[in-house]
Design an enzyme around this catalytic site. Structure first.
Site, PDB file in Angstrom:
ATOM      1  N   CYS A  50       0.786  -1.069  -0.061  1.00 18.93           N
ATOM      2  CA  CYS A  50      -0.038  -0.023  -0.066  1.00 18.93           C
ATOM      3  C   CYS A  50       0.856   1.318  -0.026  1.00 18.93           C
ATOM      4  CB  CYS A  50      -0.967  -0.092   1.251  1.00 18.93           C
ATOM      5  SG  CYS A  50      -1.632   1.632   1.745  1.00 18.93           S
ATOM      6  N   GLY A  51       0.706   2.076  -0.832  1.00 15.32           N
ATOM      7  CA  GLY A  51       1.344   3.478  -1.087  1.00 15.32           C
ATOM      8  C   GLY A  51       1.188   4.322   0.054  1.00 15.32           C
ATOM      9  N   HIS A  52       0.038   4.545   0.517  1.00 16.71           N
ATOM     10  CA  HIS A  52      -0.244   5.464   1.617  1.00 16.71           C
ATOM     11  C   HIS A  52       0.380   4.897   2.732  1.00 16.71           C
ATOM     12  CE1 HIS A  52      -3.108   7.731  -0.567  1.00 16.71           C
ATOM     13  NE2 HIS A  52      -3.783   6.817  -0.972  1.00 16.71           N
ATOM     14  N   CYS A  53       0.337   3.668   2.957  1.00 15.94           N
ATOM     15  CA  CYS A  53       1.223   2.956   4.201  1.00 15.94           C
ATOM     16  C   CYS A  53       2.595   3.072   4.249  1.00 15.94           C
ATOM     17  CB  CYS A  53       0.829   1.419   4.089  1.00 15.94           C
ATOM     18  SG  CYS A  53      -0.829   0.937   4.237  1.00 15.94           S
TER      19      CYS A  53
END
Length: 500
Positions: A50-53
């Site tokens: 996950c990029g946001h993670c």
């Protein structure tokens, strides 16, 4: 250094960094025990892909280190390995952050995903809604956050304390609240009970409330006094301005010197409109593309615009005119008096709109969305959004199911490009899906489930006036990833809708 030595040194350094982490990695077999043993825990449920993670990771680490001395624990759970635990905790997207006060007292984290914001939020959450303030802890309490509110009350004044406590309960996520019965401390702070002093590390340093104690009046005072006279719009402050409930006047300029110069020039206007309009500068070199969201040209600065946040209306100031005190004052006064017409960005109304998914643009928004006889499901999308592209064929199929059903005149499936059309709804990410029920258009419901046809049908049936349900034509629907939204990156901001 020899290559092999370099590699070994790098591995040792990486291992040391990993072992030095103040974020605790938890698994199914030790999660419940950990939250039982620790009174106050922030948990991140994530997926490695996950990029946001990934963007959150360094901020989360920094916050964990800052909060270590206050015995506030930050933990993380890899949902690709601990699927059952994440399902049990109701995780539907990544990252999901939750605050645990024991295993049975769980609340969603409502702050921003920056280290300072996480630290501030968790410290406020660890305090009582209202803390007792004495001369011994006064200086320390004042420094608990950028904004701190202290009420000075007589011990017998129960009515004022109740009103203050009610406001504090409502705003506890935002500010630390304290109260003192010490008349000498009140005198030293230049007030007489009952009074409230809001301490802040900007502008004049503090603001005082001496009116009759009423929860609503205290809340209004707190929100107004805690907002900088002329602040700065950026990734960490944008959502605060959007949730403040006041129109926001943007001052776009490309250099700090120019932003400071214009702010000084317009300061008397901001003072006169305090509590009516918020004023803020914005770095046009970094976020100039956001000007396009306000219907300004995104390549001509300095610039000025007002956004009516509650209705998502835009009022751009003529970029061909210079930004002078006299002209901006007249523009702002006319805005407050209702004499300025909002600028509306809209694609043309489609010549034909007979497909299974109705196309909404700003000019036909009211005709379709606010049709009081129909349940209307609206997808707010962006052309560049990968999640939106993945949803598109399923959304078309969903529209076809209702178009071919007994509910074809009662349920509308629609979509709007929220980057090319002004819509009255606040959209924080893409896609956003909302249902506007027939007969209750002011009670739109935002969808947060997995984006399967089956779940969308259930959502319409549960929240629409007509409880309309249809049968899928396929025998089985492929399992979908949990719902997620894409927030525009800085380089995509020119295509973004009110996003920084």
């Amino acid at each position: 250094m020899h290559t092999a030595h370099k590699l070994a040194f790098g591995l040792i350094a990486a291992a040391a960094a990993a072992s030095a982490s103040d974020v605790v990695q938890l698994k199914t077999d030790n999660f419940d025990e950990f939250v039982k043993e620790n009174n106050f825990v922030l948990a991140e449920f994530y997926a490695p892909w996950c990029g946001h993670c990934k963007a959150l990771a360094p901020e989360y680490e920094e916050a964990a280190t800052s909060l270590k001395e206050k015995d506030i624990k930050l933990v993380k759970v890899d949902c690709t390995e601990e699927a059952d635990l994440c399902q049990k905790q109701g995780v539907e997207g990544y990252p999901t952050l939750k605050v645990f006060r024991g295993p049975d007292n769980v609340t969603p984290y409502k702050g921003q995903r920056k280290a300072a914001a996480i630290t501030s939020y968790m410290i406020k959450q660890s305090l009582p809604a209202v803390s007792a303030v004495t001369k011994d802890n006064f200086e320390e309490f004042k420094k608990a956050d950028k904004v701190v509110i202290v009420a000075y009350l007589d011990e017998s004044d129960k009515a004022s304390k109740e009103a203050f406590s009610a406001a504090a309960e409502k705003l506890r996520d935002n500010y630390p609240f304290g109260f003192s019965n010490d008349a000498e401390l009140a005198k030293a702070e230049g007030v007489t009970a009952p009074a409230i002093v809001l301490y802040k590390d900007f502008d004049e340093g503090k603001s005082t409330f001496t009116e009759k104690f009423d929860a609503e009046a205290i809340e209004k005072f707190t929100k107004t006094a805690s907002t900088p006279l002329i602040g700065e719009v950026g990734p960490e402050t944008y959502s605060d301005y959007m949730s403040a409930g006041l129109p926001l006047a943007y001052i776009f300029a490309e250099t700090p010197e120019e932003r400071k110069e214009i702010s000084e020039k317009l300061k008397p206007i901001a003072e006169a409109q305090r509590g009516v309009i918020n004023f803020a500068t914005i770095d046009a070199a970094a976020y100039g593309a956001h000007a396009g969201n306000l219907n300004l040209k995104a390549d001509k600065f300095p610039a000025f615009a007002i956004q009516e946040v509650a209705k998502n209306q835009k009022f751009p100031y003529d970029q061909e005119k210079a930004i002078t005190f006299e002209d901006i004052k007249a523009f702002v006064d006319d805005f407050v008096s209702g004499k300025v017409e909002p600028s509306i960005k809209s694609e043309p109304i489609p010549e034909s709109n007979d497909g299974p998914v109705k196309v909404i643009v700003a000019k036909n928004y009211n005709d379709i969305v606010l049709d009081d006889a129909k349940d209307v499901l609206v997808e707010f999308y962006a052309p560049w959004c990968g999640h939106c592209k993945a949803l598109a064929p399923k959304y078309e199929e969903l529209g076809g199911l209702y178009a071919d059903s007994e509910f074809k005149d009662k349920v509308v499936i629609a979509k709007v490009d929220a980057t090319a059309n002004d819509v009255p709804d606040e959209i924080q990410g893409f896609p956003t899906i909302k249902l506007f029920p027939a007969g209750a258009k002011d009670k739109a419901v935002t969808y947060s489930g997995s984006r399967t046809i089956e779940d969308l049908i259930k959502f319409i049936a549960e929240n629409g006036k007509y409880k309309a349900t249809v049968e899928e034509k396929k025998e089985e629907e492929a399992s979908a990833a949990p719902a997620a939204t894409e927030v525009p990156k800085a380089e995509e901001a020119e295509e973004a809708h009110d996003e920084l």
